[in-house]
Design a protein around this motif. Structure first.
Motif, short mmCIF file in Angstrom:
data_model
loop_
_atom_site.label_atom_id
_atom_site.label_comp_id
_atom_site.label_asym_id
_atom_site.label_seq_id
_atom_site.Cartn_x
_atom_site.Cartn_y
_atom_site.Cartn_z
N THR A 95 0.80 -1.24 0.00
CA THR A 95 0.00 0.00 0.00
C THR A 95 0.82 1.28 0.00
O THR A 95 0.27 2.36 -0.17
N ARG A 96 2.13 1.16 0.26
CA ARG A 96 3.03 2.34 0.33
C ARG A 96 2.57 3.30 1.44
O ARG A 96 2.76 4.51 1.35
N SER A 97 1.98 2.75 2.50
CA SER A 97 1.51 3.57 3.62
C SER A 97 2.67 3.98 4.53
O SER A 97 3.64 3.23 4.70
N GLU A 98 2.52 5.13 5.15
CA GLU A 98 3.53 5.60 6.10
C GLU A 98 3.36 4.95 7.47
O GLU A 98 4.34 4.76 8.20
N TYR A 99 2.11 4.64 7.83
CA TYR A 99 1.81 4.02 9.11
C TYR A 99 1.09 2.70 8.85
O TYR A 99 0.18 2.65 8.02
N VAL A 100 1.51 1.66 9.56
CA VAL A 100 0.86 0.35 9.38
C VAL A 100 0.71 -0.33 10.73
O VAL A 100 1.47 -0.08 11.67
N ALA A 101 -0.30 -1.20 10.84
CA ALA A 101 -0.52 -1.96 12.08
C ALA A 101 -1.23 -3.26 11.74
O ALA A 101 -2.06 -3.32 10.82
N VAL A 102 -0.92 -4.30 12.51
CA VAL A 102 -1.57 -5.60 12.38
C VAL A 102 -2.19 -5.94 13.74
O VAL A 102 -1.51 -5.93 14.76
N LEU A 103 -3.50 -6.21 13.75
CA LEU A 103 -4.23 -6.54 14.96
C LEU A 103 -4.86 -7.91 14.86
O LEU A 103 -5.21 -8.37 13.77
N ASN A 104 -5.04 -8.56 15.99
CA ASN A 104 -5.93 -9.70 16.06
C ASN A 104 -7.36 -9.18 15.87
O ASN A 104 -7.66 -8.04 16.25
N ASP A 105 -8.26 -9.98 15.29
CA ASP A 105 -9.60 -9.49 15.00
C ASP A 105 -10.37 -9.07 16.25
O ASP A 105 -11.16 -8.12 16.22
N LEU A 106 -10.13 -9.75 17.38
CA LEU A 106 -10.81 -9.34 18.61
C LEU A 106 -10.24 -8.04 19.16
O LEU A 106 -10.97 -7.24 19.77
N GLN A 107 -8.95 -7.79 18.94
CA GLN A 107 -8.39 -6.49 19.31
C GLN A 107 -9.11 -5.39 18.54
O GLN A 107 -9.45 -4.34 19.10
N ALA A 108 -9.33 -5.60 17.26
CA ALA A 108 -10.02 -4.60 16.44
C ALA A 108 -11.43 -4.36 16.97
O ALA A 108 -11.90 -3.21 17.06
N GLN A 109 -12.13 -5.43 17.35
CA GLN A 109 -13.47 -5.27 17.91
C GLN A 109 -13.42 -4.45 19.20
O GLN A 109 -14.30 -3.62 19.46
N GLY A 110 -12.38 -4.66 20.00
CA GLY A 110 -12.22 -3.89 21.22
C GLY A 110 -12.00 -2.41 20.95
O GLY A 110 -12.53 -1.55 21.66
N HIS A 111 -11.24 -2.11 19.92
CA HIS A 111 -10.99 -0.70 19.57
C HIS A 111 -12.24 -0.03 19.00
O HIS A 111 -12.30 1.20 18.94
N ALA A 112 -13.24 -0.81 18.61
CA ALA A 112 -14.48 -0.24 18.07
C ALA A 112 -15.45 0.19 19.16
O ALA A 112 -16.38 0.97 18.89
N LEU A 113 -15.26 -0.28 20.39
CA LEU A 113 -16.20 0.05 21.46
C LEU A 113 -16.24 1.57 21.67
O LEU A 113 -15.22 2.24 21.67
N GLY A 114 -17.45 2.06 21.86
CA GLY A 114 -17.66 3.50 21.99
C GLY A 114 -18.01 4.15 20.67
O GLY A 114 -18.47 5.30 20.64
N LEU A 115 -17.82 3.42 19.57
CA LEU A 115 -18.14 3.95 18.24
C LEU A 115 -19.28 3.16 17.59
O LEU A 115 -19.61 3.41 16.43
N ILE A 116 -19.86 2.22 18.33
CA ILE A 116 -20.95 1.40 17.80
C ILE A 116 -22.28 2.05 18.15
O ILE A 116 -22.52 2.42 19.31
N ALA A 117 -23.15 2.22 17.17
CA ALA A 117 -24.44 2.86 17.39
C ALA A 117 -25.27 2.06 18.40
O ALA A 117 -25.26 0.81 18.37
#
Length: 324
Positions: A95-117
């Protein structure tokens, strides 16, 4: 449509069968850019991301964050049910991105908390009042099983990974012990994921029919359909067994992590079980902890019904990462 250069992020949710990719503007996933790719059609994630870039007019992203269904250590992840390995070099190269990160899928779900309708959260066990800094817990029930605690700290949100789906099944009753041996004889090790997953429901059905003296197999979708129509008592027994075991395991994890901010069930199988949680005794099993039964009322439980939560979590994590 052309996109502004070096502004948007690429976010991806890599499952065992499909990968979903989208663009995000800060914490907001641009839903009209979400595309789904069948993993079997590609040799690896790099080719998926390149295909996505081509379809999005060679967008030049500033960042890329991916969530994957498998263990991640030091920025390197391996899919549990597919021979793909992902690391930061792969993401930068694709992707030629300057910032990159790899998460476990449950980590990603955790980072979504507070943004779910709020309309995408279904309450199973009432959620008491709590501090905004209270720990939370995400439990994933789908193709596999896993969980991740969510902590708010002075330097930001921390969502450590785990692989708790591969811990031993709990034993509470004589039937539980027979179930454990049934799974062990077939698979060599009686892990939580061997029952609390889509294929696990099929094993639960095989167990109850074997116990009844008429062993047979049935696909998970057919079991759920038969449970809904009432056409197969074994299907209802299997779903009840599943719900009760899910309550026991979720209760165990709650005592380990003390999620006063709530427990959040995610994944397709968790959503499929929602109509049966009350009928088949999820809350009773969840709180069945002896003298700590009353204490369990501190931990409410909700089901997340947002298909894009993992993508939102990736966007949120990357947005916070770049702002620090």
């Amino acid at each position: 449509m052309a996109h502004p250069a070096n502004t948007l992020s690429i976010v991806a949710d890599i499952g065992g069968t499909n990968t979903r990719v989208a663009l995000a503007d800060g914490e907001t996933v641009l839903t009209d850019t979400i595309r789904r790719y069948r993993n079997a059609d590609y040799p690896g994630l790099e080719s998926v991301l390149r295909a996505y870039l081509n379809e999005e007019n060679d967008v030049d992203p500033v960042a890329t964050c991916v969530a994957m269904a498998g263990p991640v250590r030091d920025g390197v992840g391996t899919l549990t049910n597919l021979d793909w390995s992902v690391d930061k070099d792969v993401l930068k190269r694709a992707t030629r991105s300057e910032y990159v990160a790899v998460l476990n899928d449950l980590q990603a779900q955790g980072h979504a908390l507070g943004l779910i309708a709020p309309e995408n959260l279904a309450t199973i066990v009432p959620v008491p009042e709590h501090s905004p800094l209270a720990a939370r817990l995400v439990i994933g029930v789908g193709t596999g099983f896993n969980a991740a605690p969510v902590y708010e700290t002075a330097v930001g949100r921390l969502v450590p990974p785990s692989e708790c789906g591969h811990a031993n099944l709990p034993i509470r009753t004589d039937r539980d012990l027979r179930l454990l041996h049934f799974v062990e004889n077939a698979h060599g090790f009686p892990a939580v994921e061997d029952l609390l997953s889509g294929r696990g429901l099929e094993r639960a059905y095989a167990f109850v029919t074997t116990e009844a003296g008429s062993p047979k197999e049935c696909a998970a979708a057919e079991i759920m359909s038969a449970c809904e129509t009432g056409s197969d008592p074994y299907a209802r027994d299997a779903v009840q067994l599943f719900v009760r075991l899910l309550g026991t395991v979720a209760g165990n994890l709650s005592l380990i992590h003390l999620p006063f901010g709530g427990v959040f069930l995610v994944g397709g199988v968790a959503r499929a079980m929602k109509p049966y949680m009350a009928e088949f005794g999820f809350e009773a099993s969840y709180k069945d902890k002896g003298r700590f039964a009353g204490f369990m009322g501190n931990f409410g439980v909700q089901i997340v019904e947002d298909d894009y939560a993992a993508l939102t979590g990736c966007a949120s994590h990357m947005s916070r990462l770049m702002s620090n």
